[in-house]
Design a protein around this motif. Structure first.
Motif, PDB file in Angstrom:
ATOM      1  N   PRO A  71      -0.497  15.040   8.460  1.00 43.65           N
ATOM      2  CA  PRO A  71      -0.804  16.469   8.360  1.00 43.65           C
ATOM      3  C   PRO A  71      -1.611  16.764   7.087  1.00 43.65           C
ATOM      4  N   SER A  72      -2.156  17.945   7.003  1.00 45.43           N
ATOM      5  CA  SER A  72      -2.993  18.296   5.847  1.00 45.43           C
ATOM      6  C   SER A  72      -2.179  18.431   4.559  1.00 45.43           C
ATOM      7  N   SER A  73      -0.880  18.627   4.668  1.00 46.77           N
ATOM      8  CA  SER A  73      -0.014  18.712   3.496  1.00 46.77           C
ATOM      9  C   SER A  73       1.148  17.739   3.638  1.00 46.77           C
ATOM     10  N   VAL A  74       1.377  16.969   2.585  1.00 47.44           N
ATOM     11  CA  VAL A  74       2.467  15.997   2.557  1.00 47.44           C
ATOM     12  C   VAL A  74       3.300  16.253   1.309  1.00 47.44           C
ATOM     13  N   TRP A  75       4.622  16.342   1.485  1.00 41.03           N
ATOM     14  CA  TRP A  75       5.545  16.512   0.358  1.00 41.03           C
ATOM     15  C   TRP A  75       6.697  15.535   0.535  1.00 41.03           C
ATOM     16  N   LEU A  76       6.511  14.340   0.050  1.00 44.54           N
ATOM     17  CA  LEU A  76       7.560  13.329   0.077  1.00 44.54           C
ATOM     18  C   LEU A  76       8.025  13.142  -1.372  1.00 44.54           C
ATOM     19  N   LEU A  77       8.851  14.070  -1.801  1.00 43.79           N
ATOM     20  CA  LEU A  77       9.194  14.209  -3.212  1.00 43.79           C
ATOM     21  C   LEU A  77      10.045  13.084  -3.773  1.00 43.79           C
ATOM     22  N   SER A  78      10.752  12.349  -2.929  1.00 41.54           N
ATOM     23  CA  SER A  78      11.611  11.254  -3.391  1.00 41.54           C
ATOM     24  C   SER A  78      11.080   9.881  -3.020  1.00 41.54           C
ATOM     25  N   LEU A  79       9.962   9.822  -2.290  1.00 46.01           N
ATOM     26  CA  LEU A  79       9.475   8.540  -1.782  1.00 46.01           C
ATOM     27  C   LEU A  79       9.024   7.622  -2.912  1.00 46.01           C
ATOM     28  N   LYS A  80       9.629   6.424  -2.952  1.00 46.15           N
ATOM     29  CA  LYS A  80       9.283   5.435  -3.971  1.00 46.15           C
ATOM     30  C   LYS A  80       8.606   4.211  -3.378  1.00 46.15           C
ATOM     31  N   ILE A  81       8.921   3.900  -2.119  1.00 46.08           N
ATOM     32  CA  ILE A  81       8.380   2.696  -1.482  1.00 46.08           C
ATOM     33  C   ILE A  81       7.786   3.060  -0.133  1.00 46.08           C
ATOM     34  N   LEU A  82       6.537   2.658   0.072  1.00 44.07           N
ATOM     35  CA  LEU A  82       5.829   2.909   1.330  1.00 44.07           C
ATOM     36  C   LEU A  82       5.214   1.608   1.823  1.00 44.07           C
ATOM     37  N   GLY A 101       0.749  13.103  -1.820  1.00 39.90           N
ATOM     38  CA  GLY A 101       1.983  13.830  -1.536  1.00 39.90           C
ATOM     39  C   GLY A 101       3.249  13.099  -1.949  1.00 39.90           C
ATOM     40  N   CYS A 102       3.079  11.951  -2.586  1.00 36.73           N
ATOM     41  CA  CYS A 102       4.223  11.120  -3.002  1.00 36.73           C
ATOM     42  C   CYS A 102       4.207  10.970  -4.517  1.00 36.73           C
ATOM     43  N   SER A 103       4.735  11.939  -5.218  1.00 37.06           N
ATOM     44  CA  SER A 103       4.627  11.974  -6.680  1.00 37.06           C
ATOM     45  C   SER A 103       5.440  10.890  -7.392  1.00 37.06           C
ATOM     46  N   LEU A 104       6.450  10.322  -6.749  1.00 34.34           N
ATOM     47  CA  LEU A 104       7.275   9.285  -7.380  1.00 34.34           C
ATOM     48  C   LEU A 104       6.970   7.874  -6.872  1.00 34.34           C
TER      49      LEU A 104
END
Length: 115
Positions: A71-82, A101-104
């Protein structure tokens, strides 16, 4: 943790979407999804929006020859591993939106093959 594995068969995208949406909305922290050799009906629309706005997911591991619509906006505020293996994007700019969208984010692994 939710581990969904589909191997060699047909899967309805609405079912996959509903399963992921339900568990993500209940505070899922780790999602592992394997779509190896699977033919997904509506393959462009299997990932629910909740997958990209989670406050609790800290690991996402997706594998399989499937398209992922970001999507045009992503907010995965706790994501550490992708981890993304053999996941294809409809738009090359989607990866930038996802990462922004993955600040951490501490670790990202992407394996893609050329068509």
């Amino acid at each position: 943790m939710l581990w969904l594995g589909f191997f060699h068969g047909h899967v309805n995208a609405s079912h996959v979407k509903a399963w992921i949406d339900t568990i993500v909305n209940q505070g899922l922290e780790k999602l592992i999804l394997k779509l190896e050799g699977v033919n997904i009906q509506d393959e462009y629309d299997w990932a629910p929006g909740s997958l990209f706005i989670s406050q609790t997911l800290f690991i996402i591991d997706l594998e399989g020859g499937s398209f992922l619509r970001i999507p045009s906006s992503v907010w995965l505020l706790s994501l550490k591993i992708l981890h993304l293996r053999e996941i294809m994007f409809l738009d090359p700019g989607c990866m930038t939106i996802l990462i922004n969208g993955c600040s951490l984010l501490e670790k990202i692994i992407v394996f893609m093959h050329r068509c």
